[in-house]
Design a protein around this motif. Structure first.
Motif, PDB file in Angstrom:
ATOM      1  N   PRO A  19     -99.453   8.250   0.896  1.00 64.82           N
ATOM      2  CA  PRO A  19     -98.622   9.429   0.635  1.00 64.82           C
ATOM      3  C   PRO A  19     -97.190   9.043   0.292  1.00 64.82           C
ATOM      4  O   PRO A  19     -96.274   9.240   1.067  1.00 64.82           O
ATOM      5  CB  PRO A  19     -98.710  10.199   1.948  1.00 64.82           C
ATOM      6  N   THR A  20     -96.990   8.482  -0.890  1.00 62.46           N
ATOM      7  CA  THR A  20     -95.664   8.016  -1.270  1.00 62.46           C
ATOM      8  C   THR A  20     -94.816   9.100  -1.902  1.00 62.46           C
ATOM      9  O   THR A  20     -93.635   8.900  -2.091  1.00 62.46           O
ATOM     10  CB  THR A  20     -95.759   6.846  -2.268  1.00 62.46           C
ATOM     11  N   LEU A  21     -95.414  10.219  -2.274  1.00 65.25           N
ATOM     12  CA  LEU A  21     -94.652  11.263  -2.953  1.00 65.25           C
ATOM     13  C   LEU A  21     -94.383  12.409  -2.001  1.00 65.25           C
ATOM     14  O   LEU A  21     -95.253  12.826  -1.251  1.00 65.25           O
ATOM     15  CB  LEU A  21     -95.422  11.760  -4.171  1.00 65.25           C
ATOM     16  N   VAL A  22     -93.191  12.924  -2.033  1.00 65.48           N
ATOM     17  CA  VAL A  22     -92.790  14.009  -1.160  1.00 65.48           C
ATOM     18  C   VAL A  22     -92.898  15.320  -1.928  1.00 65.48           C
ATOM     19  O   VAL A  22     -92.406  15.429  -3.045  1.00 65.48           O
ATOM     20  CB  VAL A  22     -91.337  13.798  -0.680  1.00 65.48           C
ATOM     21  N   SER A  23     -93.552  16.309  -1.330  1.00 67.46           N
ATOM     22  CA  SER A  23     -93.652  17.608  -1.981  1.00 67.46           C
ATOM     23  C   SER A  23     -92.286  18.264  -2.025  1.00 67.46           C
ATOM     24  O   SER A  23     -91.541  18.225  -1.057  1.00 67.46           O
ATOM     25  CB  SER A  23     -94.620  18.510  -1.215  1.00 67.46           C
ATOM     26  N   GLN A  24     -91.975  18.868  -3.158  1.00 69.88           N
ATOM     27  CA  GLN A  24     -90.700  19.538  -3.345  1.00 69.88           C
ATOM     28  C   GLN A  24     -90.957  20.876  -4.015  1.00 69.88           C
ATOM     29  O   GLN A  24     -91.953  21.064  -4.674  1.00 69.88           O
ATOM     30  CB  GLN A  24     -89.777  18.701  -4.244  1.00 69.88           C
ATOM     31  N   MET A  29     -84.010  20.309  -8.539  1.00 71.65           N
ATOM     32  CA  MET A  29     -83.957  19.645  -9.829  1.00 71.65           C
ATOM     33  C   MET A  29     -83.844  18.131  -9.723  1.00 71.65           C
ATOM     34  O   MET A  29     -84.285  17.429 -10.587  1.00 71.65           O
ATOM     35  CB  MET A  29     -82.775  20.191 -10.631  1.00 71.65           C
ATOM     36  N   GLN A  30     -83.231  17.586  -8.655  1.00 72.51           N
ATOM     37  CA  GLN A  30     -83.123  16.144  -8.492  1.00 72.51           C
ATOM     38  C   GLN A  30     -83.947  15.739  -7.291  1.00 72.51           C
ATOM     39  O   GLN A  30     -83.762  16.263  -6.204  1.00 72.51           O
ATOM     40  CB  GLN A  30     -81.684  15.714  -8.276  1.00 72.51           C
ATOM     41  N   ILE A  31     -84.827  14.783  -7.501  1.00 66.53           N
ATOM     42  CA  ILE A  31     -85.744  14.389  -6.450  1.00 66.53           C
ATOM     43  C   ILE A  31     -85.916  12.887  -6.494  1.00 66.53           C
ATOM     44  O   ILE A  31     -86.028  12.302  -7.556  1.00 66.53           O
ATOM     45  CB  ILE A  31     -87.102  15.095  -6.636  1.00 66.53           C
ATOM     46  N   SER A  32     -85.973  12.279  -5.329  1.00 67.35           N
ATOM     47  CA  SER A  32     -86.211  10.838  -5.288  1.00 67.35           C
ATOM     48  C   SER A  32     -87.667  10.549  -5.584  1.00 67.35           C
ATOM     49  O   SER A  32     -88.555  11.175  -5.031  1.00 67.35           O
ATOM     50  CB  SER A  32     -85.875  10.286  -3.898  1.00 67.35           C
ATOM     51  N   SER A  33     -87.890   9.605  -6.457  1.00 71.43           N
ATOM     52  CA  SER A  33     -89.249   9.157  -6.742  1.00 71.43           C
ATOM     53  C   SER A  33     -89.562   8.023  -5.786  1.00 71.43           C
ATOM     54  O   SER A  33     -88.696   7.538  -5.064  1.00 71.43           O
ATOM     55  CB  SER A  33     -89.358   8.703  -8.192  1.00 71.43           C
ATOM     56  N   PRO A  34     -90.820   7.534  -5.750  1.00 70.01           N
ATOM     57  CA  PRO A  34     -91.172   6.461  -4.844  1.00 70.01           C
ATOM     58  C   PRO A  34     -90.305   5.214  -5.026  1.00 70.01           C
ATOM     59  O   PRO A  34     -90.115   4.456  -4.101  1.00 70.01           O
ATOM     60  CB  PRO A  34     -92.634   6.162  -5.187  1.00 70.01           C
ATOM     61  N   PRO A  68     -91.833  13.812  -9.272  1.00 70.58           N
ATOM     62  CA  PRO A  68     -91.014  13.002 -10.178  1.00 70.58           C
ATOM     63  C   PRO A  68     -91.794  11.855 -10.815  1.00 70.58           C
ATOM     64  O   PRO A  68     -91.504  11.483 -11.961  1.00 70.58           O
ATOM     65  CB  PRO A  68     -89.879  12.489  -9.293  1.00 70.58           C
ATOM     66  N   ASN A  69     -92.763  11.300 -10.120  1.00 75.75           N
ATOM     67  CA  ASN A  69     -93.579  10.231 -10.688  1.00 75.75           C
ATOM     68  C   ASN A  69     -94.380  10.737 -11.880  1.00 75.75           C
ATOM     69  O   ASN A  69     -94.435  10.089 -12.934  1.00 75.75           O
ATOM     70  CB  ASN A  69     -94.502   9.637  -9.615  1.00 75.75           C
ATOM     71  N   LEU A  70     -94.998  11.902 -11.732  1.00 75.22           N
ATOM     72  CA  LEU A  70     -95.755  12.482 -12.842  1.00 75.22           C
ATOM     73  C   LEU A  70     -94.843  12.793 -14.022  1.00 75.22           C
ATOM     74  O   LEU A  70     -95.238  12.641 -15.179  1.00 75.22           O
ATOM     75  CB  LEU A  70     -96.493  13.744 -12.398  1.00 75.22           C
ATOM     76  N   LEU A 104    -102.603   5.657 -12.277  1.00 76.52           N
ATOM     77  CA  LEU A 104    -102.901   4.543 -11.369  1.00 76.52           C
ATOM     78  C   LEU A 104    -101.940   3.378 -11.552  1.00 76.52           C
ATOM     79  O   LEU A 104    -101.609   2.690 -10.578  1.00 76.52           O
ATOM     80  CB  LEU A 104    -104.352   4.086 -11.544  1.00 76.52           C
ATOM     81  N   SER A 105    -101.467   3.150 -12.778  1.00 79.37           N
ATOM     82  CA  SER A 105    -100.535   2.043 -12.999  1.00 79.37           C
ATOM     83  C   SER A 105     -99.163   2.330 -12.394  1.00 79.37           C
ATOM     84  O   SER A 105     -98.363   1.420 -12.231  1.00 79.37           O
ATOM     85  CB  SER A 105    -100.408   1.730 -14.486  1.00 79.37           C
ATOM     86  N   SER A 106     -98.906   3.571 -12.035  1.00 76.75           N
ATOM     87  CA  SER A 106     -97.596   3.951 -11.515  1.00 76.75           C
ATOM     88  C   SER A 106     -97.515   3.979  -9.992  1.00 76.75           C
ATOM     89  O   SER A 106     -96.425   4.077  -9.436  1.00 76.75           O
ATOM     90  CB  SER A 106     -97.202   5.322 -12.052  1.00 76.75           C
TER      91      SER A 106
END
Length: 176
Positions: A19-24, A29-34, A68-70, A104-106
């Motif tokens: 669970p590396t991504l945090v739900s927002q 508008m600004q969110i930390s990515s993994p 943010p990763n997506l 998966l590569s991300s």
């Protein structure tokens, strides 16, 4: 000219989820990515997420949270389609041929399972509302937008020097 394209993929593996991504909420508008960098949604990207969530909530579905990763994955794909002059879920770049490959590569650790969806939109002019309406009028694209299992969404837009508007919407579910 308007073009649409759709992808839906399911991954099942034996590793445990990470669970590396945090739900927002979509309003943030600004969110930390993994990777601890800040990803800022553009106004147009935020509008696609807002329109998607309006459709979902109107039908009694949970809104999608911003990922943010997506968004980073989607932005890269939109730009690659413009740079390499193609419009498809299948990239000519080895190792990231499909939306699932790109996802998966991300990630640092392969999840035990993931459901990934992708909608593509192209237009010769920048027009978010036209894009969303075109996606909703297409049954398969609407299915991705309204898929109840999806939890998160990222939108990546690239506008090339000619003004062509490339949009990639990515959807994700990782909880079983």
């Amino acid at each position: 000219m308007v073009k649409l394209s759709l992808f839906l993929g399911l991954l099942m593996a034996v590793n445990t989820p990470n669970p590396t991504l945090v739900s927002q909420t979509p309003q943030q508008m600004q969110i930390s990515s993994p990777s601890s960098t800040m990803t800022t949604m553009t106004t147009d990207e935020s509008r696609f997420l807002e329109l998607t969530n309006n459709e979902r909530v109107a039908r009694g579905l949970q809104p999608l949270t911003y990922d943010p990763n997506l968004t980073e994955i989607a932005r890269a794909h939109s730009r690659e389609m413009s740079d390499k002059n193609y419009f498809s879920h299948h990239s000519p770049t080895p190792g990231i041929e499909t939306p699932m490959d790109r996802y998966l590569s991300s990630v640092k650790q392969r999840p035990s399972w993931a459901l990934v969806g992708e909608n593509l939109f192209y237009c010769s002019i920048e027009d978010v509302d036209r894009g969303h309406q075109a996606l909703m009028k297409s049954p398969t694209h609407r299915d991705n937008i309204l898929e109840s299992r999806f939890e998160r969404m990222g939108v990546g837009i690239y506008i090339n020097p000619e003004g062509e508007f490339f949009v990639t919407e990515m959807f994700l579910a990782e909880t079983d």
